[in-house]
Design an enzyme around this catalytic site. Structure first.
Site, PDB file in Angstrom:
ATOM      1  N   SER A 159       0.827  -1.202   0.000  1.00  0.00           N
ATOM      2  CA  SER A 159       0.000   0.000   0.000  1.00  0.00           C
ATOM      3  C   SER A 159       0.867   1.261   0.000  1.00  0.00           C
ATOM      4  CB  SER A 159      -0.953  -0.045   1.197  1.00  0.00           C
ATOM      5  OG  SER A 159      -1.950   0.937   1.086  1.00  0.00           O
ATOM      6  N   ASP A 249     -10.225  -4.152  -4.308  1.00  0.00           N
ATOM      7  CA  ASP A 249      -9.417  -3.100  -3.690  1.00  0.00           C
ATOM      8  C   ASP A 249      -9.570  -1.836  -4.513  1.00  0.00           C
ATOM      9  OD1 ASP A 249      -7.475  -1.478  -2.529  1.00  0.00           O
ATOM     10  OD2 ASP A 249      -5.782  -2.678  -3.239  1.00  0.00           O
ATOM     11  N   HIS A 279      -7.933  -5.241  -0.274  1.00  0.00           N
ATOM     12  CA  HIS A 279      -6.754  -4.538   0.205  1.00  0.00           C
ATOM     13  C   HIS A 279      -6.361  -5.082   1.581  1.00  0.00           C
ATOM     14  CE1 HIS A 279      -4.088  -1.019  -0.028  1.00  0.00           C
ATOM     15  NE2 HIS A 279      -4.195  -0.969   1.299  1.00  0.00           N
TER      16      HIS A 279
END
Length: 307
Positions: A159, A249, A279
């Site tokens: 991320s 996601d 995610h």
């Protein structure tokens, strides 16, 4: 593909637990404490997954590190790769403890993993985390032989941490005398602060990370020009990359687009897409069998680049 059933159960548990969205909390400290509870929920019960490691925490300069060394591996068996890992959390949340499972996953390469406790926003806006990531890579490179007995240098992150890894790889390419980075592993990377792609709209709610939370992250870190490697017009010469994305996601398009641009620039890319996952799947091995398998696939993809 439909949502992974184990992941759907996790999301239902998360909804049942309730809680105030991070962006509506009074302080970043409260949000960080809440995030640790979410991490505990998605991690599940049982011992840490991934490689069994010795773990050492120490401070060099202004940064804290966690170093993971696989157990049962003698230095006489030869050097290992050194993976410098940057945790996710929107440059606001998280630390090496919240991402212990991911560090252990990369240690299963096998590799030595250096997990970096970089400075967080909003107390430390852009470019603080970027500068810390660069400092960490320079430190890792300087100690590859003596302290780590390593022969290849890898940057990895998930991320927000994946963006840091990609930014470091680009900075190393463009800086004379910089360390050579042999590979990069970008797991559901946050690459586009404009959030203009379809997935940011189509998957804005209901799958853990929301559009409003992601906007809060960007506002807190206050990115400026040069923040993301996706802004660069020329991506040629960057290290081979694993780019992993998840079907549910909102950052899906960030990763898919960046992987495609890398390929167009002649960079070797192992693109891994997991259509039924969300995610954060790389920290969900204890709650989702599909997430555990995806994590192994990510590590396998990086292993393939290195061998």
């Amino acid at each position: 593909m439909t949502l992974d059933p184990d992941t759907a159960r996790y999301l239902a548990d998360l909804a049942e637990a309730g809680g105030t969205p991070y962006e509506e909390m009074e302080t970043a400290a409260q949000a960080r404490a809440a995030y640790e509870q979410v991490v505990a929920l998605r991690r599940g019960d049982g011992p840490p997954r991934g490689a069994e490691c010795s773990v050492e925490e120490y401070r060099i300069g202004d940064l804290w590190y966690r170093a993971y060394r696989p157990l049962g591996r003698s230095v006489h068996e030869g050097p290992l790769p050194l993976v410098v890992f940057f945790h996710g959390g929107g440059w606001v949340l998280g630390n090496p403890r919240t991402h212990d499972e991911m560090a252990r996953a990369f240690a299963a390469l096998p590799a030595i993993v250096l997990s970096v406790d970089y400075r967080l926003a909003p107390e430390h806006p852009y470019p603080a985390a970027h500068d810390d990531a660069w400092e960490a890579v320079q430190y890792a490179a300087s100690e590859m032989g003596d302290s780590f007995h390593a022969d290849r240098l890898v940057v990895a992150g998930d991320s927000a941490g994946a963006l840091l890894a990609g930014a470091v790889a680009a900075r190393a390419r463009d800086t004379e005398g910089a360390p050579t980075i042999d590979a990069q592993c970008l797991v559901y990377p946050a690459m586009e602060p404009t959030m203009g792609s379809a997935s940011h709209d189509d998957l804005a709610e209901g799958y853990g990370l929301t559009r409003s939370t992601m906007q809060w992250f960007y506002d807190a870190y206050a990115p400026q020009s040069g923040f993301s490697p996706s802004e660069m017009s020329d991506l040629s010469g960057l290290p081979p990359a694993v780019v992993a994305t998840a079907g549910y996601d909102l950052l899906k398009d960030d990763g898919l687009r960046y992987a495609e641009r890398l390929r167009e620039a002649g960079v070797t890319v192992a693109g891994l897409h997991f259509p039924g996952l969300i995610h954060g799947f790389m920290g969900m091995g204890g709650t989702s069998r599909a997430a555990a398998a995806a994590t192994e696939a990510v590590v396998g993809g990086l292993r393939g680049l290195l061998t």
